[in-house]
Design a protein around this motif. Structure first.
Motif, PDB file in Angstrom:
ATOM      1  N   PRO B 167     -10.665  10.913  38.390  1.00 50.99           N
ATOM      2  CA  PRO B 167     -10.368   9.537  38.789  1.00 50.99           C
ATOM      3  C   PRO B 167     -11.521   8.626  38.396  1.00 50.99           C
ATOM      4  O   PRO B 167     -12.616   8.731  38.939  1.00 50.99           O
ATOM      5  CB  PRO B 167     -10.260   9.640  40.314  1.00 50.99           C
ATOM      6  CG  PRO B 167     -11.014  10.874  40.672  1.00 50.99           C
ATOM      7  CD  PRO B 167     -11.171  11.739  39.490  1.00 50.99           C
ATOM      8  N   ALA B 168     -11.288   7.773  37.415  1.00 47.44           N
ATOM      9  CA  ALA B 168     -12.360   6.918  36.899  1.00 47.44           C
ATOM     10  C   ALA B 168     -12.924   6.030  38.011  1.00 47.44           C
ATOM     11  O   ALA B 168     -12.185   5.426  38.773  1.00 47.44           O
ATOM     12  CB  ALA B 168     -11.823   6.053  35.766  1.00 47.44           C
ATOM     13  N   MET B 169     -14.254   5.980  38.080  1.00 54.66           N
ATOM     14  CA  MET B 169     -14.914   5.206  39.123  1.00 54.66           C
ATOM     15  C   MET B 169     -15.138   3.790  38.586  1.00 54.66           C
ATOM     16  O   MET B 169     -16.173   3.497  37.977  1.00 54.66           O
ATOM     17  CB  MET B 169     -16.250   5.871  39.436  1.00 54.66           C
ATOM     18  CG  MET B 169     -16.816   5.526  40.768  1.00 54.66           C
ATOM     19  SD  MET B 169     -18.219   6.606  41.088  1.00 54.66           S
ATOM     20  CE  MET B 169     -18.825   5.829  42.560  1.00 54.66           C
ATOM     21  N   GLY B 170     -14.145   2.944  38.801  1.00 54.74           N
ATOM     22  CA  GLY B 170     -14.120   1.629  38.165  1.00 54.74           C
ATOM     23  C   GLY B 170     -15.384   0.802  38.299  1.00 54.74           C
ATOM     24  O   GLY B 170     -15.763   0.072  37.390  1.00 54.74           O
ATOM     25  N   ILE B 171     -16.069   0.946  39.420  1.00 51.39           N
ATOM     26  CA  ILE B 171     -17.225   0.079  39.668  1.00 51.39           C
ATOM     27  C   ILE B 171     -18.311   0.315  38.635  1.00 51.39           C
ATOM     28  O   ILE B 171     -19.084  -0.587  38.310  1.00 51.39           O
ATOM     29  CB  ILE B 171     -17.771   0.308  41.107  1.00 51.39           C
ATOM     30  CG1 ILE B 171     -18.726  -0.818  41.488  1.00 51.39           C
ATOM     31  CG2 ILE B 171     -18.479   1.638  41.232  1.00 51.39           C
ATOM     32  CD1 ILE B 171     -19.121  -0.813  42.944  1.00 51.39           C
ATOM     33  N   GLN B 174     -18.130  -1.959  35.725  1.00 49.16           N
ATOM     34  CA  GLN B 174     -18.191  -3.375  36.088  1.00 49.16           C
ATOM     35  C   GLN B 174     -19.643  -3.776  36.359  1.00 49.16           C
ATOM     36  O   GLN B 174     -20.496  -2.909  36.504  1.00 49.16           O
ATOM     37  CB  GLN B 174     -17.326  -3.618  37.329  1.00 49.16           C
ATOM     38  CG  GLN B 174     -15.834  -3.497  37.029  1.00 49.16           C
ATOM     39  CD  GLN B 174     -15.004  -3.486  38.284  1.00 49.16           C
ATOM     40  OE1 GLN B 174     -15.425  -3.991  39.315  1.00 49.16           O
ATOM     41  NE2 GLN B 174     -13.832  -2.908  38.213  1.00 49.16           N
ATOM     42  N   LEU B 180     -26.498  -0.691  39.737  1.00 50.63           N
ATOM     43  CA  LEU B 180     -26.636   0.597  40.425  1.00 50.63           C
ATOM     44  C   LEU B 180     -27.195   1.654  39.479  1.00 50.63           C
ATOM     45  O   LEU B 180     -28.169   2.341  39.806  1.00 50.63           O
ATOM     46  CB  LEU B 180     -25.261   1.056  40.934  1.00 50.63           C
ATOM     47  CG  LEU B 180     -24.796   0.497  42.262  1.00 50.63           C
ATOM     48  CD1 LEU B 180     -23.370   0.928  42.536  1.00 50.63           C
ATOM     49  CD2 LEU B 180     -25.712   0.986  43.370  1.00 50.63           C
ATOM     50  N   LEU B 184     -30.885   3.558  39.696  1.00 51.49           N
ATOM     51  CA  LEU B 184     -30.980   5.004  39.891  1.00 51.49           C
ATOM     52  C   LEU B 184     -31.654   5.681  38.702  1.00 51.49           C
ATOM     53  O   LEU B 184     -32.476   6.586  38.870  1.00 51.49           O
ATOM     54  CB  LEU B 184     -29.577   5.584  40.130  1.00 51.49           C
ATOM     55  CG  LEU B 184     -28.933   5.140  41.440  1.00 51.49           C
ATOM     56  CD1 LEU B 184     -27.493   5.611  41.529  1.00 51.49           C
ATOM     57  CD2 LEU B 184     -29.725   5.660  42.632  1.00 51.49           C
TER      58      LEU B 184
END
Lengths: 317, 198
Positions: B167-171, B174, B180, B184
């Motif tokens: 499941p692609a982590m849309g954030i 963006q 982020l 990191l």
């Protein structure tokens, strides 16, 4: 030792409040809404709750071990974050989703900024918004309460882009007890309010923030609909306004410290929520508005600092 | 100056992104995919190489009072050339990077190297410095773009890695994901690499 240092002048009143006591009170206040969510959304809700709480606690332990700090999961703040996060999710989410949310809430929003009391945003709410941005379709998979998992819209859809409540909207009784679609814990306004009253009674929160917040939304929706009381009540009871105003906009670490500042904070939350709900693209604006106001807290604190007694305005020499 | 040191400075010790935080605009804006990161990195490297060389050659002719405008003229010349070349040969990448190609002119990394290095050192040293700073910048952009693309779309350089089920982590693709991931990765860079070379 530093927690025993007294920095103000006498007389001193000792309080035996601790983070643990406050967090236990918040957890107790959340129990009615939690039970209702399991009652309405059955086994999936219980699983999500359990996974969310466990992964919050595990993340807290792991990050504190990495940071070589004393492990403080017994203070209950991770437990509360886990509960709040689960209550903010729809009951249909896949089981890995609360894990991702917990790692983000505890690992990034809370621990990276220094742990309990240092977070500038409410961790559970930040995680909810992160998940909403990332997995929009999964985060809006609302279902009717019950085992059949009939997909439905949140009650807010019945007032979005309208100035009156539309036909087919849930009744106020259903909204009060939570027999409607929505995130697991936000559906029952009545149980959330009961928990809120308990928190106010125990002195954990003051009525200031939730009161001003809800009142602001009430006035805004009343004005917008041309004094339609039904429309206003519908707005107040649906969506995540209650859980947001009572449990998340009152987070100690991410709200102003002065009473006056808290009123401005709540006012800002209310105006933003009403603006997003009435004019924005999203049906719900509680999450965004609380997070936005969280980032305004340092400014609010600076301008609402109380005057030192005896302070005189600077004279132009 | 020791050439090895210049290379080491550019790529690791004074990495333009992870240490100096220079040129944040392209770093944050175009690193949605590893390909875009690589394209932007190489374009910046080419400009940096050209401007460092020319400025090092002309340093004794440039009056110090108008050195900044002179540097900018040199840099803008190279940016225009690179932009035209990219438009002609790799139009897809040129369109993907859009406004950020002309904006290389105001990338403070390039002006910074002109001011602090090329205008004070020999031509050979400036060429090496331009190349290694450019490579350090490119490396950082590719890593950042790769991480964001991997989490945000499950692929690197457009190659599916994590499969359909991921499941692609849309954030991550963006704007908030850029901040982020950069934060990191900078922390990781500090822990893993800087400790080792110290």
């Amino acid at each position: 030792m530093s927690d025993r240092l007294i920095v103000s002048s006498s007389p001193h009143l000792r309080e035996d409040t601790s983070i643990q006591k406050i967090m236990v009170d918040v957890a107790i206040a959340l129990i009615p809404a939690t039970i209702a969510s399991v009652y309405f959304f059955k086994a999936p809700a219980a699983m999500i709750l359990l996974i969310s709480i466990i992964s919050c606690l595990v993340t807290e332990i792991v990050v504190q071990k990495i940071r070589k700090m004393p492990v403080t999961i017994h203070d209950g703040s991770a437990l509360v974050t886990g509960m709040l996060l689960a209550l903010n999710l729809p009951a249909t989410v896949p089981l890995w989703l609360p894990v991702v949310g917990s790692v983000f809430a505890i690992g990034i929003v809370k621990q990276l900024f220094g742990g309990v009391g240092q977070n500038f945003m409410n961790p559970a709410l930040a995680a909810r918004i992160m998940l909403t941005i990332s997995y929009a379709d999964r985060m809006t998979g609302w279902v009717e309460p019950g085992v059949d998992a009939v997909s439905t819209a949140t009650p807010l859809t019945y007032v979005k882009d309208f100035t009156a409540v539309q036909e087919g909207a849930p009744s106020f009784v259903d909204l009060l007890i939570g027999n409607v679609g929505g995130s697991m814990g936000e559906t029952s306004a009545l149980l959330l309010i009961i928990g809120g009253i308990y928190l106010v009674y125990r002195g954990v929160i003051s009525v200031r923030i939730p009161g001003v917040y809800i009142l602001t939304v009430a006035i805004a929706t009343l004005l917008y609909s041309g004094f339609d009381v039904q429309y206003m009540t519908f707005h107040l009871l649906s969506g995540s306004l209650m859980i947001g105003a009572i449990y998340m906009a009152t987070d100690y670490a991410s709200t102003p410290v002065t009473p006056r500042g808290r009123i401005y904070f709540a006012l800002g939350c209310g105006i933003l929520t009403a603006t997003i709900r009435l004019f924005g693209g999203y049906a719900e604006g509680v999450g965004f508005s609380i997070l936005l106001m969280n980032t305004m807290v340092p400014i609010i604190d600076r301008y609402t600092a109380p005057k030192v007694f005896g302070e005189v305005k600077k004279q132009n020499a | 100056m020791n050439m090895g040191n210049i290379v080491k400075n550019g790529i690791v010790k004074e990495n333009p992104v992870f240490i100096q935080f220079l040129g944040m605009c392209p770093v944050l804006a175009v690193t949605g995919t590893a390909t875009n990161g690589l394209g932007m990195g190489l374009a910046t490297t080419a400009v940096l190489l050209g401007s460092n060389t020319v400025i090092a050659l002309m340093k004794s002719f440039i009056p110090s009072k108008i050195r900044i405008p002179s540097f900018i003229v040199v840099i803008a010349t190279f940016v225009t050339m690179i932009g035209m070349v990219m438009n002609a040969y790799i139009p897809d990448l040129y369109n993907a990077l859009g406004i950020f190609i002309p904006l290389i002119v105001v990338n403070c990394l390039i002006l910074g190297r002109a001011e602090t290095f090329a205008s004070k050192n020999s031509t050979t040293a400036s060429v090496v410095d331009g190349l290694s700073m450019g490579l350090g910048f490119t490396l950082a952009l590719v890593v950042l773009g790769g991480v964001r693309e991997l989490f945000g779309s499950g692929s690197i350089f457009g190659v599916e890695l994590l499969g359909e089920a991921y499941p692609a982590m849309g954030i991550m693709v963006q704007p908030p994901g850029a901040f982020l991931a950069l934060g990191l990765l900078t922390a990781l860079f500090n822990v893993v690499i800087l400790k080792r070379i110290k």
